[in-house]
Design an enzyme around this catalytic site. Structure first.
Site, PDB file in Angstrom:
ATOM      1  N   ASN A 159       0.905  -1.342  -0.010  1.00 28.38           N
ATOM      2  CA  ASN A 159      -0.121  -0.013  -0.009  1.00 28.38           C
ATOM      3  C   ASN A 159       1.040   1.116   0.035  1.00 28.38           C
ATOM      4  OD1 ASN A 159       0.661  -0.331   2.709  1.00 28.38           O
ATOM      5  ND2 ASN A 159      -1.185   0.231   3.592  1.00 28.38           N
ATOM      6  N   ALA A 184       6.506  -6.218  -1.234  1.00 29.65           N
ATOM      7  CA  ALA A 184       5.148  -6.948  -1.533  1.00 29.65           C
ATOM      8  C   ALA A 184       5.323  -7.267  -2.701  1.00 29.65           C
ATOM      9  CB  ALA A 184       4.334  -6.187  -1.237  1.00 29.65           C
ATOM     10  N   GLU A 260       4.316  -3.475  12.601  1.00 29.54           N
ATOM     11  CA  GLU A 260       3.242  -2.609  12.207  1.00 29.54           C
ATOM     12  C   GLU A 260       2.246  -3.087  11.582  1.00 29.54           C
ATOM     13  OE1 GLU A 260       1.002  -0.394  10.766  1.00 29.54           O
ATOM     14  OE2 GLU A 260       2.399   0.609   9.295  1.00 29.54           O
ATOM     15  N   CYS A 294      -3.158   1.522   7.008  1.00 32.79           N
ATOM     16  CA  CYS A 294      -3.553   0.869   8.250  1.00 32.79           C
ATOM     17  C   CYS A 294      -3.941   1.757   9.321  1.00 32.79           C
ATOM     18  CB  CYS A 294      -2.195   0.217   8.885  1.00 32.79           C
ATOM     19  SG  CYS A 294      -1.339  -1.000   7.929  1.00 32.79           S
ATOM     20  N   GLU A 391     -10.654  -4.587   9.885  1.00 32.69           N
ATOM     21  CA  GLU A 391     -10.124  -3.623   9.184  1.00 32.69           C
ATOM     22  C   GLU A 391     -10.837  -3.683   7.792  1.00 32.69           C
ATOM     23  OE1 GLU A 391      -5.922  -4.091   8.600  1.00 32.69           O
ATOM     24  OE2 GLU A 391      -5.605  -1.791   8.755  1.00 32.69           O
ATOM     25  N   GLU A 468       8.464   3.356  14.342  1.00 33.61           N
ATOM     26  CA  GLU A 468       9.322   3.713  13.138  1.00 33.61           C
ATOM     27  C   GLU A 468       9.015   5.192  13.124  1.00 33.61           C
ATOM     28  OE1 GLU A 468       7.138   1.013  10.425  1.00 33.61           O
ATOM     29  OE2 GLU A 468       9.239   0.645   9.837  1.00 33.61           O
TER      30      GLU A 468
HETATM   31  C1  SIN Z   1       0.379   2.471   6.755  1.00 31.83           C
HETATM   32  O1  SIN Z   1      -0.718   2.122   6.376  1.00 31.83           O
HETATM   33  O2  SIN Z   1       0.797   1.521   7.577  1.00 31.83           O
HETATM   34  C2  SIN Z   1       1.290   3.492   6.505  1.00 31.83           C
HETATM   35  C3  SIN Z   1       0.294   4.653   6.639  1.00 31.83           C
HETATM   36  C4  SIN Z   1       1.081   5.914   6.831  1.00 31.83           C
HETATM   37  O3  SIN Z   1       2.578   5.883   7.066  1.00 31.83           O
HETATM   38  O4  SIN Z   1       0.662   6.771   7.038  1.00 31.83           O
END
Ligand code: SIN
Length: 489
Positions: A159, A184, A260, A294, A391, A468
């Site tokens: 993503n 990925a 993460e 995420c 999710e 991170e």
């Molecule tokens: C993610 O979807 O894990 C990363 C999103 C972000 O760094 O803003």
């Protein structure tokens, strides 16, 4: 190559191990598809355990010289890489949109975001200070130094094909680690282009190794990384299920891991909020990358007094979002990554409707077909529906109504996940109360966008461990060493 890049050499379709771009030891290759058209963009080597082992060996060989450089020398190389990534931003954005589907404007934003990690960690590299501790005995002096953990590995998602790699690699390189990266299977070309630019920046051979694979071979590659004694740290971004499996395997070699994982972000609008601002924030927090991040808002909670007003304004704004291939100007919602993602979102919406949800907005994208899912707003949502707990990873905004602050905190925390959370309120006391009470790693107050290279990104509960970004991001790639010097007279 089907893509028109200014710098054609950035379309690299071989993996990177040590000084060589190479094929897999088996000779097999795997196709990479454009999610907007399902057309083949190209193929990359389908690597396996043997190839992964070679990449780990190259990273091990490159380690002494790399960690032996001064922090300033590593910083200079990261700065050079930053400049090259920034100069190639349009080509990188084209690659990101082609393989992950996100709208081109967002891809440009992702390249800037990704590059900012190189810039930030180029600076942080020189600030990895240790400590001097007051001694417990008069003839001793106690020091703590920070050292590179050694060979590290990164397993990254589709993503954010550039940002999730540079967020990990920049911190690892700044700390003096060498790395094996497994991008990925859906988005290897952006990773390989970053590898080309790393070489041009003068990052020495073996410091960055990129192992490509298919969805099937990813498991074998991940297991090889986890079981390797040489790899001392693993950073993974992806699903909670995959993260747990990697953590279990990595335990056998007592590796440092940072994970993460999935989220289920709440987005709360209190009755004292600025509704127009909340609508703007909601659009940003929900529809970035077509809802496939995420930290995307997964559950909207709107206080009863302003519920209808918010729904009316939000729905009107959602109906304006243009759906289409990410390469077309003005598109706000691109395709979902693949048929499986489309199926999942379809099932979650059908389940909500079956349990009584109302569909307030649904753009008409019937003609587009494929993996395009219309931006959708659902009201009359309740916790019996699957999407309250899972999710969504798609452009669907379910809106719950709530009565008071304590109820909404309970509802927001009623999830195994704890990555991000957002809320809108003008009451400063409430801002502190709610921010402290929400169980998550990151809170956005009166904003729908909180990601930046300078702050710690990560979650609690099933959303992961470790951080991170920011100065904390270096910790994942460093060991503390305590030195006790005796005999001081
Ligand atoms: C993610 O979807 O894990 C990363 C999103 C972000 O760094 O803003």
């Amino acid at each position: 190559m089907v893509l028109k890049l200014t710098d054609g050499a950035l379309f690299q379709s071989k993996a990177l191990i040590g000084a060589r771009v190479c094929e897999s030891s088996s000779g097999s290759r795997v196709e990479v598809l454009d999610p907007a058209t399902s057309q083949v963009l190209g193929t990359v080597p389908e690597m396996n355990s043997t190839d992964t082992q070679s990449a780990i060996s190259e990273a091990e060989k490159a380690l002494p010289a790399w960690r032996g450089l001064t922090a300033g020398a590593r910083s200079d190389l990261l700065k050079k890489w930053y400049q090259l990534v920034t100069a190639a931003s349009e080509d990188l954005a084209i690659l990101i949109t082609a393989e992950c589907g996100k709208p081109i404007a967002e891809s440009r934003g992702e390249v800037a975001y990704a590059a900012s990690f190189l810039q930030w960690y180029a600076e942080e590299a020189t600030r990895a200070y240790g400590d001097i501790i007051p001694p417990h005995q008069a003839d001793k002096r106690l020091l703590v130094i920070k050292q590179s953990i050694g060979v590290a590995a990164a397993i990254t998602p589709w993503n954010f094909p550039a940002a999730m790699i540079l967020r990990k690699v920049a911190a690892a390189f700044a700390s003096g680690c060498t790395m094996v990266v497994k991008p990925a299977p859906q988005t290897p070309f952006t990773a390989l282009a970053l590898g080309v630019l790393a070489g041009r920046a003068g990052i020495p051979a073996g410091v960055l190794n990129i192992v490509t694979g298919s969805i099937d071979s990813s498991i074998e590659i991940g297991t090889t990384i986890c079981k390797s004694q040489t790899v001392r740290a693993l950073s993974f971004t992806g699903s909670t299920g995959a993260g747990i499996s990697l953590a279990e395997q990595a335990a056998s070699t007592v590796k440092k891991i940072s994970l993460e994982l999935g989220g289920n972000a709440s987005f709360i609008v209190f009755d004292d909020a600025d509704i127009d601002e909340a609508v703007k924030g909601a659009l940003a927090a929900k529809f970035r990358n077509s809802g496939q991040t995420c930290v995307c808002a997964n559950r909207f909670f709107v206080q009863a007094e302003i519920h209808d007003k918010f729904v009316e304004k939000f729905t009107a704004a959602v109906k304006q979002l243009r759906v289409g291939p990410g390469s077309e100007a003005d598109v706000a919602i691109g395709p979902l990554i693949d048929a499986r993602a489309f199926e999942k979102v379809t099932t979650l919406v059908a389940d909500a409707v079956r349990h009584g949800a109302n569909v307030e907005a649904e753009g008409d994208v019937g003609l587009l077909g494929g993996h395009f899912f219309p931006p959708t707003v659902l009201t009359a949502v309740n916790s019996k529906m699957q999407l309250a707990h899972e999710e969504i990873f798609g452009p669907v905004a379910p809106i719950f109504k709530f009565d008071n602050e304590s109820d909404v905190i309970r509802l927001a925390n009623d999830t195994e996940f704890g990555l991000a959370s957002y809320f809108y309120s003008k009451d400063i006391s409430r801002c502190f109360r709610v921010a402290e009470a929400i169980e998550c790693g990151m809170v956005g107050i009166n904003t729908g966008m909180l990601s930046t290279a300078t702050a710690p990104f990560g979650g609690v509960k099933s959303s992961g461990i470790g951080r991170e970004g920011g100065r904390y991001g270096l910790d994942e790639y460093q060991e503390l060493k305590y030195i006790c010097l005796g005999g001081i007279t």
